[in-house]
Write a protein that holds these residues in place. Structure first.
Motif, PDB file in Angstrom:
ATOM      1  N   ASN A 115      -4.108   3.065   5.250  1.00 17.34           N
ATOM      2  CA  ASN A 115      -5.490   2.639   5.037  1.00 17.34           C
ATOM      3  C   ASN A 115      -6.259   2.712   6.356  1.00 17.34           C
ATOM      4  N   SER A 122       0.835  -1.197   0.000  1.00 14.90           N
ATOM      5  CA  SER A 122       0.000   0.000   0.000  1.00 14.90           C
ATOM      6  C   SER A 122       0.872   1.250   0.000  1.00 14.90           C
ATOM      7  N   THR A 153     -11.917   5.687   3.392  1.00 18.86           N
ATOM      8  CA  THR A 153     -10.576   5.403   3.887  1.00 18.86           C
ATOM      9  C   THR A 153      -9.604   6.489   3.457  1.00 18.86           C
TER      10      THR A 153
END
Length: 316
Positions: free
Chosen positions: A136, A132, A147
């Motif tokens: 998140n 990522s 988010t």
């Protein structure tokens, strides 16, 4: 109800912003060369793989990289894919520039298949986990859940699209590209470096596509060698919907397509009584493509092409 609407709106904006980045590459190439670059979806795929490899090289192993490593990997991957786009144009499209329109289109299909096969051979055909690029964290807003990753993706995409708008509309480079798009022979007579302008399009378009690939893989947490096929076709549908060749049209078409896709996915199980599930979401994109081609081939913001304009624009 308001919370659910807000949540679905953010889902559509997130996906639409990714589609828009890819659709811009299709529409820029078509606007300048009147060519559909079917290998553009693979620039999207290469962006994710290039970012993963760059991140692995920077931190040694993809685990818990810091913000500096993530930003460096993002920009390094985008630049790498941009230069790959220039190389593809020089090798596969430039020699066919004075040929029929079918020849470079077929060449782009060959490039697309070659890139997918190359990644499958060199890295492997199996899906791979993707790290990522944004935190998140779930936020509760008016009863809905959004988010920080969605917010980050949307902001990053809007910054890139805003930068492209300024480049095309407010800079000398943009004037040159628009002049070449209007008439290559006339631009050449005026002393404009046509090959340089075309190379710039094949630099910027793949860079945006690569950025879209990184954001997409970060959002879903996975990347595959064939990920550019369906997503690239959806982005192409968005470009057609908005008007291929129109930069604002590509962005508008992407957000409309994402809204229909997200809304339709939420409503399909309800309307069909559970017979049709979310797995049919991709069908909506291609139904829209068929309807647009049937009833408004020029798209929402595209200019209808008449026989007179074709004669006027024809290059000898």
């Amino acid at each position: 109800m308001l919370g659910l609407f807000l949540q679905q709106t953010f889902n559509a904006l997130t996906i639409g912003s990714i589609y828009a980045l890819i659709a811009l590459g299709y529409t820029m190439v078509y606007g300048v060369l009147r060519m559909i670059n079917f290998a553009h979806g693979e620039m999207f795929m290469l962006g994710a793989y290039a970012a993963f490899l760059c991140l692995s090289f920077i931190v040694g192993a993809v685990g818990g990289p810091g913000a500096i490593a993530l930003v460096a990997a993002f920009f390094a991957a985008v630049v790498i894919v941009g230069f790959i786009g220039i190389g593809i144009e020089r090798l596969a499209y430039k020699p066919l520039r004075n040929s029929t329109r079918l020849a470079p289109m077929l060449s782009s299909l060959g490039v697309s298949l070659s890139l997918v096969a190359a990644v499958q051979i060199l890295i492997g055909p199996a899906p791979m986990a993707f790290p990522s690029f944004f935190p998140n964290i779930r936020l509760q807003v008016l009863g809905g859940t959004i988010t920080t990753m969605q917010i980050g993706i949307l902001v990053a995409a809007l910054v890139l699209m805003g930068g492209l708008h300024l480049l095309v509309s407010r800079s000398r480079i943009g004037v040159i590209v628009r002049a070449v798009a209007e008439s290559r022979p006339t631009a050449q007579l005026l002393g404009i470096n046509v090959n340089g302008a075309i190379s710039l399009v094949f630099l910027v378009g793949p860079m945006l596509g690569a950025a879209g690939g990184i954001l997409y893989a970060s959002y879903y947490g996975v990347m595959t060698p064939t990920m550019g096929a369906v997503v690239g076709m959806k982005a192409f549908t968005a470009a057609i919907l908005g008007g291929i060749g129109s930069i604002p049209g590509a962005m508008l078409g992407a957000f409309i397509l994402a809204a229909v896709e997200v809304g339709g996915t939420a409503l399909l199980p309800v309307i069909s009584g559970g017979v049709l599930g979310t797995e049919y979401r991709d069908i909506l994109s291609f139904v829209i493509l068929i309807l647009v081609l049937l009833f408004r081939p020029a798209g929402l913001l595209g200019e209808p092409i008449s026989e007179e304009s074709m004669v006027y624009k024809r290059e000898f």
